[in-house]
Design a protein around this motif. Structure first.
Motif, PDB file in Angstrom:
ATOM      1  N   ALA A 189       2.098   9.377  -5.613  1.00 24.10           N
ATOM      2  CA  ALA A 189       2.924   8.965  -6.746  1.00 24.10           C
ATOM      3  C   ALA A 189       2.089   8.322  -7.845  1.00 24.10           C
ATOM      4  CB  ALA A 189       4.000   7.991  -6.278  1.00 24.10           C
ATOM      5  N   HIS A 190       1.067   7.576  -7.465  1.00 23.01           N
ATOM      6  CA  HIS A 190       0.204   6.904  -8.451  1.00 23.01           C
ATOM      7  C   HIS A 190      -1.222   6.884  -7.890  1.00 23.01           C
ATOM      8  CE1 HIS A 190      -0.112   4.130 -12.001  1.00 23.01           C
ATOM      9  NE2 HIS A 190      -1.273   3.901 -11.396  1.00 23.01           N
ATOM     10  N   PRO A 191      -1.962   7.981  -8.052  1.00 19.78           N
ATOM     11  CA  PRO A 191      -3.284   8.099  -7.413  1.00 19.78           C
ATOM     12  C   PRO A 191      -4.386   7.335  -8.147  1.00 19.78           C
ATOM     13  CG  PRO A 191      -2.763  10.126  -8.573  1.00 19.78           C
ATOM     14  CD  PRO A 191      -1.545   9.241  -8.698  1.00 19.78           C
ATOM     15  N   PHE A 192      -4.302   6.026  -8.078  1.00 17.99           N
ATOM     16  CA  PHE A 192      -5.330   5.129  -8.614  1.00 17.99           C
ATOM     17  C   PHE A 192      -5.740   4.212  -7.477  1.00 17.99           C
ATOM     18  CE2 PHE A 192      -6.720   1.345 -11.081  1.00 17.99           C
ATOM     19  CZ  PHE A 192      -7.720   1.961 -11.844  1.00 17.99           C
TER      20      PHE A 192
ATOM     21  N   SER B  87     -10.537  -5.006   3.636  1.00 18.27           N
ATOM     22  CA  SER B  87      -9.979  -4.564   4.918  1.00 18.27           C
ATOM     23  C   SER B  87     -10.318  -3.113   5.227  1.00 18.27           C
ATOM     24  CB  SER B  87      -8.459  -4.746   4.914  1.00 18.27           C
ATOM     25  OG  SER B  87      -7.822  -3.733   4.144  1.00 18.27           O
ATOM     26  N   GLY B  88     -11.024  -2.445   4.313  1.00 19.77           N
ATOM     27  CA  GLY B  88     -11.394  -1.051   4.525  1.00 19.77           C
ATOM     28  C   GLY B  88     -10.427  -0.046   3.927  1.00 19.77           C
ATOM     29  N   GLN B  89      -9.502  -0.513   3.091  1.00 18.75           N
ATOM     30  CA  GLN B  89      -8.486   0.361   2.508  1.00 18.75           C
ATOM     31  C   GLN B  89      -8.705   0.604   1.019  1.00 18.75           C
ATOM     32  OE1 GLN B  89      -4.358  -0.455   4.138  1.00 18.75           O
ATOM     33  NE2 GLN B  89      -5.381  -2.311   4.853  1.00 18.75           N
ATOM     34  N   GLY B  90      -9.941   0.499   0.588  1.00 21.28           N
ATOM     35  CA  GLY B  90     -10.243   0.613  -0.838  1.00 21.28           C
ATOM     36  C   GLY B  90      -9.950   1.969  -1.440  1.00 21.28           C
ATOM     37  N   GLU B  91      -9.948   3.026  -0.630  1.00 19.85           N
ATOM     38  CA  GLU B  91      -9.706   4.363  -1.168  1.00 19.85           C
ATOM     39  C   GLU B  91      -8.240   4.775  -1.090  1.00 19.85           C
ATOM     40  OE1 GLU B  91     -12.078   5.888  -2.996  1.00 19.85           O
ATOM     41  OE2 GLU B  91     -12.954   3.924  -2.592  1.00 19.85           O
ATOM     42  N   THR B  92      -7.383   3.894  -0.613  1.00 20.22           N
ATOM     43  CA  THR B  92      -5.948   4.151  -0.701  1.00 20.22           C
ATOM     44  C   THR B  92      -5.481   3.794  -2.109  1.00 20.22           C
ATOM     45  OG1 THR B  92      -5.397   1.942   0.123  1.00 20.22           O
ATOM     46  CG2 THR B  92      -5.629   3.704   1.753  1.00 20.22           C
ATOM     47  N   PHE B  93      -4.212   4.086  -2.409  1.00 22.70           N
ATOM     48  CA  PHE B  93      -3.745   3.981  -3.783  1.00 22.70           C
ATOM     49  C   PHE B  93      -2.937   2.704  -4.017  1.00 22.70           C
ATOM     50  CE2 PHE B  93      -3.847   8.878  -3.738  1.00 22.70           C
ATOM     51  CZ  PHE B  93      -5.186   8.874  -4.129  1.00 22.70           C
ATOM     52  N   VAL B  94      -2.851   2.317  -5.277  1.00 21.52           N
ATOM     53  CA  VAL B  94      -2.281   1.027  -5.676  1.00 21.52           C
ATOM     54  C   VAL B  94      -0.899   0.745  -5.076  1.00 21.52           C
ATOM     55  CG1 VAL B  94      -1.331  -0.197  -7.683  1.00 21.52           C
ATOM     56  CG2 VAL B  94      -3.680   0.637  -7.732  1.00 21.52           C
ATOM     57  N   PRO B  95       0.068   1.696  -5.061  1.00 16.63           N
ATOM     58  CA  PRO B  95       1.372   1.346  -4.490  1.00 16.63           C
ATOM     59  C   PRO B  95       1.316   0.936  -3.020  1.00 16.63           C
ATOM     60  CG  PRO B  95       1.559   3.314  -5.842  1.00 16.63           C
ATOM     61  CD  PRO B  95       0.093   3.035  -5.696  1.00 16.63           C
ATOM     62  N   MET B  96       0.236   1.318  -2.334  1.00  8.98           N
ATOM     63  CA  MET B  96       0.104   0.977  -0.922  1.00  8.98           C
ATOM     64  C   MET B  96      -0.229  -0.506  -0.720  1.00  8.98           C
ATOM     65  SD  MET B  96      -1.776   4.486   0.226  1.00  8.98           S
ATOM     66  CE  MET B  96      -1.000   6.051  -0.259  1.00  8.98           C
ATOM     67  N   LEU B  97      -0.482  -1.208  -1.826  1.00 11.92           N
ATOM     68  CA  LEU B  97      -0.609  -2.662  -1.740  1.00 11.92           C
ATOM     69  C   LEU B  97       0.664  -3.260  -1.150  1.00 11.92           C
ATOM     70  CD1 LEU B  97      -2.314  -5.229  -2.522  1.00 11.92           C
ATOM     71  CD2 LEU B  97      -1.006  -5.244  -4.669  1.00 11.92           C
ATOM     72  N   SER B  98       1.798  -2.612  -1.374  1.00 15.03           N
ATOM     73  CA  SER B  98       3.072  -3.111  -0.828  1.00 15.03           C
ATOM     74  C   SER B  98       3.036  -3.174   0.693  1.00 15.03           C
ATOM     75  CB  SER B  98       4.228  -2.234  -1.302  1.00 15.03           C
ATOM     76  OG  SER B  98       4.046  -0.883  -0.902  1.00 15.03           O
ATOM     77  N   ASP B  99       2.439  -2.175   1.336  1.00 17.71           N
ATOM     78  CA  ASP B  99       2.337  -2.190   2.798  1.00 17.71           C
ATOM     79  C   ASP B  99       1.383  -3.284   3.268  1.00 17.71           C
ATOM     80  OD1 ASP B  99       4.045   0.015   3.024  1.00 17.71           O
ATOM     81  OD2 ASP B  99       2.387   1.437   2.883  1.00 17.71           O
ATOM     82  N   PHE B 100       0.289  -3.471   2.531  1.00 14.92           N
ATOM     83  CA  PHE B 100      -0.708  -4.474   2.903  1.00 14.92           C
ATOM     84  C   PHE B 100      -0.104  -5.881   2.838  1.00 14.92           C
ATOM     85  CE2 PHE B 100      -4.263  -7.324   1.717  1.00 14.92           C
ATOM     86  CZ  PHE B 100      -5.076  -7.137   2.828  1.00 14.92           C
ATOM     87  N   ILE B 101       0.608  -6.173   1.757  1.00 10.97           N
ATOM     88  CA  ILE B 101       1.220  -7.496   1.613  1.00 10.97           C
ATOM     89  C   ILE B 101       2.335  -7.689   2.646  1.00 10.97           C
ATOM     90  CG2 ILE B 101       2.490  -9.023   0.066  1.00 10.97           C
ATOM     91  CD1 ILE B 101      -0.469  -8.634  -0.670  1.00 10.97           C
ATOM     92  N   ALA B 102       3.081  -6.629   2.928  1.00  8.30           N
ATOM     93  CA  ALA B 102       4.115  -6.730   3.967  1.00  8.30           C
ATOM     94  C   ALA B 102       3.490  -7.057   5.313  1.00  8.30           C
ATOM     95  CB  ALA B 102       4.901  -5.413   4.035  1.00  8.30           C
ATOM     96  N   ALA B 103       2.383  -6.382   5.643  1.00  3.19           N
ATOM     97  CA  ALA B 103       1.709  -6.628   6.919  1.00  3.19           C
ATOM     98  C   ALA B 103       1.197  -8.068   6.998  1.00  3.19           C
ATOM     99  CB  ALA B 103       0.566  -5.647   7.111  1.00  3.19           C
ATOM    100  N   GLN B 104       0.694  -8.609   5.879  1.00  3.83           N
ATOM    101  CA  GLN B 104       0.256  -9.997   5.877  1.00  3.83           C
ATOM    102  C   GLN B 104       1.408 -10.936   6.194  1.00  3.83           C
ATOM    103  OE1 GLN B 104      -1.610 -10.468   1.958  1.00  3.83           O
ATOM    104  NE2 GLN B 104      -3.595 -10.596   2.952  1.00  3.83           N
ATOM    105  N   ASN B 105       2.618 -10.475   5.876  1.00  9.11           N
ATOM    106  CA  ASN B 105       3.808 -11.280   6.130  1.00  9.11           C
ATOM    107  C   ASN B 105       4.486 -10.929   7.447  1.00  9.11           C
ATOM    108  OD1 ASN B 105       4.772 -13.115   3.715  1.00  9.11           O
ATOM    109  ND2 ASN B 105       3.814 -11.315   2.797  1.00  9.11           N
ATOM    110  N   GLY B 106       3.808 -10.093   8.256  1.00  8.79           N
ATOM    111  CA  GLY B 106       4.324  -9.766   9.562  1.00  8.79           C
ATOM    112  C   GLY B 106       5.528  -8.853   9.542  1.00  8.79           C
ATOM    113  N   THR B 107       5.619  -7.999   8.516  1.00 13.28           N
ATOM    114  CA  THR B 107       6.770  -7.100   8.438  1.00 13.28           C
ATOM    115  C   THR B 107       6.319  -5.737   7.930  1.00 13.28           C
ATOM    116  OG1 THR B 107       9.040  -6.900   7.638  1.00 13.28           O
ATOM    117  CG2 THR B 107       7.412  -7.718   6.069  1.00 13.28           C
TER     118      THR B 107
END
Length: 299
Positions: free
Chosen positions: A233-236, A275-295
């Motif tokens: 959806a947003h390949p940056f 964390s090794g996810q530098g080549e994933t895309f910006v919207p996937m930050l949502s999953d990373f922040i969710a995981a930090q919050n245990g969800t």
């Protein structure tokens, strides 16, 4: 049809669409392989000519577009062995569409001017789909005379062209623009995580925000991943976002500006890249922040 031969270096997600538009709108085009050999082959099949080095391109082109990752890459393409300056003749114009450090842009401009070469900064706004459609935004730093000269070429791939000031101004404005968009990404991610932990699902979140005053184009592409799991959806990339936020911090430091929120946003992207996810895309930050919050937001 242009009577100027155009070169293009950096045929990535954005560059291939931009170069294709330059070619199909009548401009003789020179291309070279950087990271995506297949993009060169597609353009050559459409009528472009391939060169092997930036110096060779500089000897044959009147205008060269650059669309590479950042300032270190721009410096190598311009100043390196077999770089543009090694083959440049007086009158050549180089248009840097990368997101770059303004201090580097100004230094390069001075060196190139001494060699009779003009540097223009014209960083982009938009997506790869916009690049292919020729509907990007360009933020141009150049003199009035040079801007008038290059605007018809930029118009081959940009629907919105803003002359923001002299050389360097385009890159400054682009960093501010990216700070806003990446700041939204961090805000959306944290808000979604808080909502999920509080019983407000991403679908409920979306049903409210998409119909209110906080809705915008960046929100659409970001949430296209969150809701529909469209990974493209947003390949940056996260690493590119982190780079741009480091450039913003450097720009703020250079003028003595307080950058409190910029540092907070930058650290979200720094953590995800580390964390090794530098080549994933910006919207996937949502999953990373969710995981930090245990969800998890989806699935």
């Amino acid at each position: 049809m242009s009577n100027r031969t155009v070169g293009f270096i950096g045929l990535g997600f954005m560059g291939e669409g931009m170069a294709t538009n330059l070619l199909t709108k009548g401009n003789p085009l020179l291309v070279m392989a950087n990271r995506r050999r297949e993009a060169v082959e597609r353009l050559v099949a459409k009528g472009a000519s391939e060169v092997q080095t930036p110096a060779e391109m500089a000897r044959g082109a009147d205008v060269i577009f650059l669309c590479v990752t950042g300032s270190r890459d721009v410096e190598t393409v311009i100043e390196g062995k077999d770089g543009i300056l090694a083959g440049a003749r007086k009158g050549l114009i180089v248009i840097d569409c990368s997101t770059a450090e303004p201090t580097s842009t100004l230094r390069l401009s001075g060196r190139m001017e001494a060699a009779g070469v003009t540097l223009v900064d014209a960083p982009l706004g938009g997506t790869p789909a916009g690049a292919a459609a020729g509907t990007l935004q360009a933020l141009v730093g150049a003199s009035d005379e040079v801007f008038a000269s290059v605007k018809p070429l930029i118009a081959c791939w940009a629907a919105t062209i803003v002359h923001v000031g002299p050389v360097g101004a385009g890159h400054k404005m682009k960093l501010i623009n990216n700070f806003l968009s990446l700041g939204y990404a961090a805000l959306y991610s944290e808000a979604l995580a808080i909502g999920q932990k509080s019983g407000i699902t991403p679908d409920t979140f979306h049903s409210v925000i998409s119909k209110g005053r906080m809705h915008c184009g960046f929100y659409d592409t970001f949430m296209n991943y969150v809701i529909d799991r469209n990974e493209n959806a947003h390949p940056f990339t996260i690493s590119n976002a982190y780079k741009d936020l480091r450039y913003l911090a450097s720009m703020a430091d250079s003028v003595g500006a307080v950058n409190t929120l910029g540092d907070a946003v930058k650290n979200n992207f720094a953590a995800m890249a580390a964390s090794g996810q530098g080549e994933t895309f910006v919207p996937m930050l949502s999953d990373f922040i969710a995981a930090q919050n245990g969800t998890k937001l989806k699935g």
